[in-house]
Design a protein around this motif. Structure first.
Motif, PDB file in Angstrom:
ATOM      1  N   ARG A  76      22.369   9.465   1.197  1.00  0.00           N
ATOM      2  CA  ARG A  76      22.011   8.587   2.386  1.00  0.00           C
ATOM      3  C   ARG A  76      20.975   8.877   3.205  1.00  0.00           C
ATOM      4  O   ARG A  76      20.580   9.869   4.082  1.00  0.00           O
ATOM      5  N   VAL A  77      19.909   8.463   3.295  1.00  0.00           N
ATOM      6  CA  VAL A  77      18.593   8.273   3.096  1.00  0.00           C
ATOM      7  C   VAL A  77      18.033   7.806   5.430  1.00  0.00           C
ATOM      8  O   VAL A  77      18.343   6.834   5.857  1.00  0.00           O
ATOM      9  N   ASN A  78      17.457   8.966   5.850  1.00  0.00           N
ATOM     10  CA  ASN A  78      17.175   8.917   6.966  1.00  0.00           C
ATOM     11  C   ASN A  78      17.870   7.657   7.779  1.00  0.00           C
ATOM     12  O   ASN A  78      18.061   7.130   9.766  1.00  0.00           O
ATOM     13  N   GLY A  79      19.275   8.555   7.936  1.00  0.00           N
ATOM     14  CA  GLY A  79      20.356   7.953   8.315  1.00  0.00           C
ATOM     15  C   GLY A  79      21.077   6.247   8.690  1.00  0.00           C
ATOM     16  O   GLY A  79      22.499   5.737   8.437  1.00  0.00           O
ATOM     17  N   ASN A  80      20.380   6.014   7.631  1.00  0.00           N
ATOM     18  CA  ASN A  80      21.158   3.855   7.456  1.00  0.00           C
ATOM     19  C   ASN A  80      20.766   3.616   6.065  1.00  0.00           C
ATOM     20  O   ASN A  80      21.602   2.590   5.730  1.00  0.00           O
ATOM     21  N   VAL A  81      19.823   4.303   5.417  1.00  0.00           N
ATOM     22  CA  VAL A  81      19.693   3.465   4.140  1.00  0.00           C
ATOM     23  C   VAL A  81      20.670   4.202   3.293  1.00  0.00           C
ATOM     24  O   VAL A  81      20.192   5.627   3.484  1.00  0.00           O
ATOM     25  N   ILE A  82      22.039   3.389   2.041  1.00  0.00           N
ATOM     26  CA  ILE A  82      22.354   3.878   1.158  1.00  0.00           C
ATOM     27  C   ILE A  82      21.994   3.790  -0.216  1.00  0.00           C
ATOM     28  O   ILE A  82      22.214   2.574  -0.686  1.00  0.00           O
ATOM     29  N   ASP A 250      30.666   6.802   9.587  1.00  0.00           N
ATOM     30  CA  ASP A 250      29.642   7.791  10.557  1.00  0.00           C
ATOM     31  C   ASP A 250      30.945   8.695  10.968  1.00  0.00           C
ATOM     32  O   ASP A 250      30.691  10.145  11.516  1.00  0.00           O
ATOM     33  N   ASP A 251      32.166   8.711  10.407  1.00  0.00           N
ATOM     34  CA  ASP A 251      33.296   9.491  10.733  1.00  0.00           C
ATOM     35  C   ASP A 251      34.254   9.905   9.963  1.00  0.00           C
ATOM     36  O   ASP A 251      36.119   9.575  10.468  1.00  0.00           O
ATOM     37  N   VAL A 252      34.182   9.909   8.965  1.00  0.00           N
ATOM     38  CA  VAL A 252      35.179  10.444   8.246  1.00  0.00           C
ATOM     39  C   VAL A 252      35.369  11.646   7.657  1.00  0.00           C
ATOM     40  O   VAL A 252      34.077  12.525   7.361  1.00  0.00           O
ATOM     41  N   PRO A 253      35.491  12.874   8.793  1.00  0.00           N
ATOM     42  CA  PRO A 253      35.422  14.210   8.352  1.00  0.00           C
ATOM     43  C   PRO A 253      35.521  14.511   7.135  1.00  0.00           C
ATOM     44  O   PRO A 253      36.505  14.238   6.238  1.00  0.00           O
ATOM     45  N   VAL A 254      34.442  15.174   7.162  1.00  0.00           N
ATOM     46  CA  VAL A 254      34.506  16.522   5.535  1.00  0.00           C
ATOM     47  C   VAL A 254      36.193  17.677   5.502  1.00  0.00           C
ATOM     48  O   VAL A 254      36.549  17.839   6.712  1.00  0.00           O
ATOM     49  N   SER A 255      37.075  17.565   4.493  1.00  0.00           N
ATOM     50  CA  SER A 255      37.765  18.795   4.120  1.00  0.00           C
ATOM     51  C   SER A 255      36.949  20.398   3.798  1.00  0.00           C
ATOM     52  O   SER A 255      36.044  20.010   2.885  1.00  0.00           O
ATOM     53  N   PRO A 256      37.812  21.290   4.503  1.00  0.00           N
ATOM     54  CA  PRO A 256      36.753  22.483   4.212  1.00  0.00           C
ATOM     55  C   PRO A 256      37.937  23.361   3.241  1.00  0.00           C
ATOM     56  O   PRO A 256      38.690  22.663   2.617  1.00  0.00           O
ATOM     57  N   PRO A 257      37.400  24.494   2.517  1.00  0.00           N
ATOM     58  CA  PRO A 257      37.712  24.953   1.495  1.00  0.00           C
ATOM     59  C   PRO A 257      39.308  25.622   2.030  1.00  0.00           C
ATOM     60  O   PRO A 257      39.412  25.454   2.650  1.00  0.00           O
TER      61      PRO A 257
END
Length: 908
Positions: A76-82, A250-257
């Motif tokens: 994801r580049v500069n916030g909006n390019v995938i 923008d709102d999919v949280p990552v899971s921690p170890p």
């Protein structure tokens, strides 16, 4: 327009622009530990160690372009390019062939795979390299290097995404969802691990001990910042694997170890820290895809592979390993493209020994194991590529022979690993008895080890007897899979006895036209619907040739001082000229003699052996060989005008001759011509007519050469399913590389040199014509009617091509341990300096044979005038086109041995 691949060095490395513009391309990655990977230009393909252990979802060839489940790495580049560095995004797929699409180049070698992708609008270039490390690790390594090609600083968020199938291939359709409920998914500091609680597959419901891992670190070992451990969370509602909300949202949280997810489809989703890249700055990431079994630990993988420097050193070690693996055979001609292509052909038998025919996207059968024929033909190439003494490998192979002359049909990956027929399906291929002698004969000629024939080996035993026509009601699995004597002892017989049983049982196993019964098929597996009255004339000719070779080996043993051989007493009746002679013209007499032998050996053997004179044994074999050859000559020749003719190859299940000139069509098959030529059954005049007929009815440049047969239509279903296939596909009229290369071999044996080279060159030309063949370097199983190479990598034709190039074209071969040099090179095959050479193995020593043709003479115009070994004159060859060098000459030489062979004109 796709220009096709080209070699960029002398080590087989090739480059292909726009590989993603061609469907069905895939590349193999593997190691001796059992890791097998297939990978496409967009990093589709699968990864597994066996039928029941797939890390990535199993793929057949159509899945390569249909399936979104591929190795992926998102930016994801500069916030909006995938942007997907593998090109596997919905947006990039939609823009393919458009002016703004990614610029893509593939570079690959032995056995590593790099895709370089660049997009000026995005401002990034990505280089992705994948390989399976040589050694004991069941892992695939992947390095992603991204470079800022713009003139501005870029902010980049990297996310690796590898869907984890993590179970048996059986579960694609059988309990796909239910088996996901078994998943226990754990996030560690470096990645995602999946260890299902149970395994549901053909073995039953058993406790699972295998862990599947997708690990990722930055180039310096820095750990990720979080994970997406399941597919449902990663793609999000309404998302897809090629446009996932975890990347575009923008709102999919990552899971921690430490996160544990249970009962869902697993995803190796790894989020790395956001980075800033200055112009021309690059950053690398290392992914490790692994199947952890047999004590392999995550920590061990990370210690050895999880930095850029470790990755690079392991890549070089793997390159060296595979280059060394095929270094035993290397040709130098005037054509660098051809020389490099032959290196890939040399790799193919090595690949098939490890993969069989099951574990690449084109597969003939999909559950693992190798075929009996593969076992022996792949060993052909080992004899002049591999430094190891292959006698133990060959001896282990003979343990698969049954006392009725048939053999085990399920072959494990390890040498000597034989199993009963899968699912109790009894099948017998009538040609299977031929291949062990073919390979053993080559081994003896290369090594001079005639005593190998006297070594003893066990026999394979299961519930089948009488060549699968009956079942042994007294056998149970508890008895084991070894033949025993009536007293319960394991029975062993010599290698020579094994080969005799294979050939003698075939000789008596004839149909109403006195040719050997086709049974369930021969080399052409699709001739499988004539098991009552079908006959294979083609392979009857092969058996005739083998019987003569076997007789000659018996005489060679006798000349060496071995006057007799001890054989199972049950075999003696099959040596009828030494016991009670029968009339070979009588089909019923032959069948009765064979039935009596089957009855004697169906459950146990007596264990009693009898000594037989090798000279008398040879006489019996010669008599049988001559009878078969004369029978084919008298009964199976088809005359078609003054300049045309060929041999009939088969009879169908109605007892009707398959080939000939009919009212509405000409029916001709290549198979029947190959072995009548190869073993001298066809006269010289008939050989010329066969060539003319094959050129007229079978040759087609658009598909790479000689078709397997003319178009029979669909009126011969009594022969096999082959004629249900569309004409020009697979065994029904395709240019089937295996039989075509054997045809070339046969032509060379008859000194039809230009005709033989025409066959070999057309296969090469078609293979490298990428705009049509659409395949990487190597030989395919066949070419489709559109000219596409089908079933690449795994074909017995590779061994036969190499065998023909070495022993016939270059004329470097053995004769009971002596070296024979008899080149059959044409003028065009010599380079501009008039020199060609080959590196090979002979008598366990590395040898380079270099032919000098300073006067640009053609085949038939030159003789061998002088031969030196490491600069020392060893032979004034005289006036002949060949020379024999006794084995003892080389005993004092250290390897490598360089033979310089001077060619000069024949005296007028």
């Amino acid at each position: 327009m796709n220009k096709g691949w080209r070699f960029i060095d002398q080590q087989g490395t090739f480059e292909l622009p726009n590989p993603h513009h061609t469907n069905y391309l895939y590349f193999p990655l593997l190691n001796e530990a059992g890791m097998i990977s297939s990978i496409t230009p967009t990093l589709n393909g699968d990864l597994k160690t066996n039928q029941n252990t797939f890390l990535l979802e199993p793929t057949s060839v159509e899945d390569l372009h249909n399936n979104r489940s591929s190795r992926n790495f998102w930016l994801r580049v500069n916030g909006n390019v995938i942007w997907s560095v593998t090109g596997s995004s919905a947006k990039q797929t939609a823009s393919r062939f458009s002016p703004g699409e990614d610029k893509v180049t593939l570079i690959a070698g032995f056995l590593w795979h790099t895709v370089i992708r660049e997009n000026s609008s995005v401002g990034l270039k990505a280089e992705v390299t994948n390989f399976v490390p040589a050694g004991k690790d069941t892992a695939e390594l992947m390095r992603v290097t991204i470079t800022n090609t713009s003139d501005k600083k870029l902010t980049v968020i990297p996310t690796a995404a590898v869907p984890m199938y993590a179970r048996s291939a059986d579960n694609l359709r059988d309990h796909r969802h239910v088996t996901s409920l078994l998943n226990r998914i754990t996030c560690t500091d470096q990645g995602v691990l999946v260890k299902p609680t149970l395994s549901f597959d053909e073995r039953g419901h058993i406790k699972n001990e295998t862990t599947y891992a997708v690990l990722g670190v930055e180039e310096d070992g820095t750990e990720p910042v979080g994970f997406f451990p399941d597919t449902e969370t990663f793609i999000g509602e309404g998302g897809m694997l090629d446009w996932p909300l975890a990347v575009i949202g923008d709102d999919v949280p990552v899971s921690p170890p430490g996160t544990l997810v249970q009962g869902y489809e697993a995803m190796g989703g790894i989020r790395f820290a956001e980075i800033e890249l200055e112009p021309n700055e690059e950053r690398s990431y290392i992914l490790i895809l692994s199947i952890l079994d047999g004590g392999l630990e995550v920590s061990s993988l990370l210690d050895r592979f999880a930095t850029a420097s470790h990755f690079s050193s392991e890549l070089e070690r793997t390159k060296d390993y595979w280059r060394a693996k095929i270094s035993g055979l290397s040709f130098k001609t005037g054509d660098l493209q051809f020389d490099n292509w032959l290196r890939w052909v040399a790799l193919q038998p090595v690949l098939r020994r490890r993969i069989g025919n099951s574990f690449l996207p084109y597969h003939d059968y999909g559950r693992g194991g190798r075929g009996w024929r593969d076992l022996w033909q792949d060993t052909l190439a080992l004899l002049f590529i591999d430094h190891r003494d292959v006698s133990e490998i060959l001896l282990n192979h003979f343990a698969g022979v049954r006392m009725d002359g048939s053999n085990a049909t399920i072959i494990g990956i390890n040498s000597g690993d034989f199993k009963a027929d899968r699912n109790n399906i009894p099948r017998v291929w009538m040609d299977h008895g031929l291949w062990p002698l073919l390979t053993t004969h080559l081994y003896i000629n290369q090594s001079g080890n005639l005593n190998f024939l006297l070594q003893e080996q066990v026999y394979f035993k299961d519930y089948l007897s009488h060549r699968a026509r009956q079942r042994d009601a007294d056998w149970s699995p508890d008895d084991g899979t070894l033949v025993r004597t009536a007293a319960g002892k394991i029975y062993r017989g010599s290698v020579l006895e094994h080969i005799l049983i294979q050939h003698l049982t075939a000789f008596y196993n004839v149909g109403e036209h006195n040719n050997i019964l086709l049974e369930d098929a021969d080399w052409n597996d699709a001739l499988d619907m004539a098991n009552q009255r079908g006959e294979s004339v083609a392979f009857t000719a092969f058996y005739s040739g083998n019987l003569r070779i076997l007789g000659e080996l018996c005489l060679a043993l006798a000349n060496q001082g071995v006057k007799s051989i001890s054989l199972a007493s049950e075999i003696i009746d099959l040596l009828d000229t030494l016991s009670t002679p029968i009339d070979y013209q009588s089909v019923s007499n032959k069948n009765e003699r064979l039935q009596h032998y089957f009855d004697l050996t169906s459950h146990t053997v007596s264990g009693v052996k009898r000594d037989v004179s090798l000279e008398h044994l040879a006489g019996d074999l010669f008599q049988k060989a001559d009878w078969l050859a004369q029978h084919i000559q008298n009964e199976e020749w088809i005359e078609n005008g003054h300049e045309s003719g060929w041999f009939n190859s088969y009879y169908d299940n109605q007892g009707q001759r398959v080939e000939g000139v009919f009212e509405d069509q000409v029916r001709m098959m290549l198979t029947g011509q190959v072995f009548t030529l190869m073993f001298g059954i066809a006269s010289d005049a008939q050989a010329r007519k066969i060539v003319q007929s094959a050129d007229r009815y079978l040759f087609d440049t658009s598909v790479g050469g000689y078709r397997l047969n003319t178009d029979f239509g669909e009126s011969v279903s009594e022969l096999g399913r082959v004629f249900g296939f569309a004409f020009g596909h697979k065994e029904n009229g395709a240019m089937f590389s295996h039989m075509a290369t054997m045809y070339a071999n046969a032509l060379y044996k008859r000194n039809l040199v230009k005709e033989g080279w025409k066959v070999l060159k057309n296969i090469f030309d078609q293979s490298q014509h990428f705009s049509v063949s659409r395949m990487y370097p190597g030989i395919p199983e066949y070419f489709s009617p559109r000219g596409r190479g089908m079933y690449p990598y795994l074909t017995g034709s590779a061994s036969w091509y190499l065998l023909t190039m070495l022993t016939e074209v270059y004329g470097v071969r053995g004769d009971l341990g002596q070296l024979v040099l008899e080149p059959k090179l044409t003028r065009e095959q010599f380079g501009p300096d008039g020199i060609v050479s080959v590196d090979t193995l002979f008598a366990k020593k590395k040898m380079n044979v270099r032919y000098h043709n300073p006067e640009a003479l053609d085949y038939g115009q030159y003789i061998l005038t002088e031969i030196t070994a490491n600069g020392v004159l060893i032979l004034k060859a005289g006036t002949h086109p060949s020379a024999v060098i006794p084995a003892e000459i080389f005993s004092s030489y250290e390897e490598p041995i360089m033979l310089e062979v001077m060619l000069g004109p024949k005296e007028s």
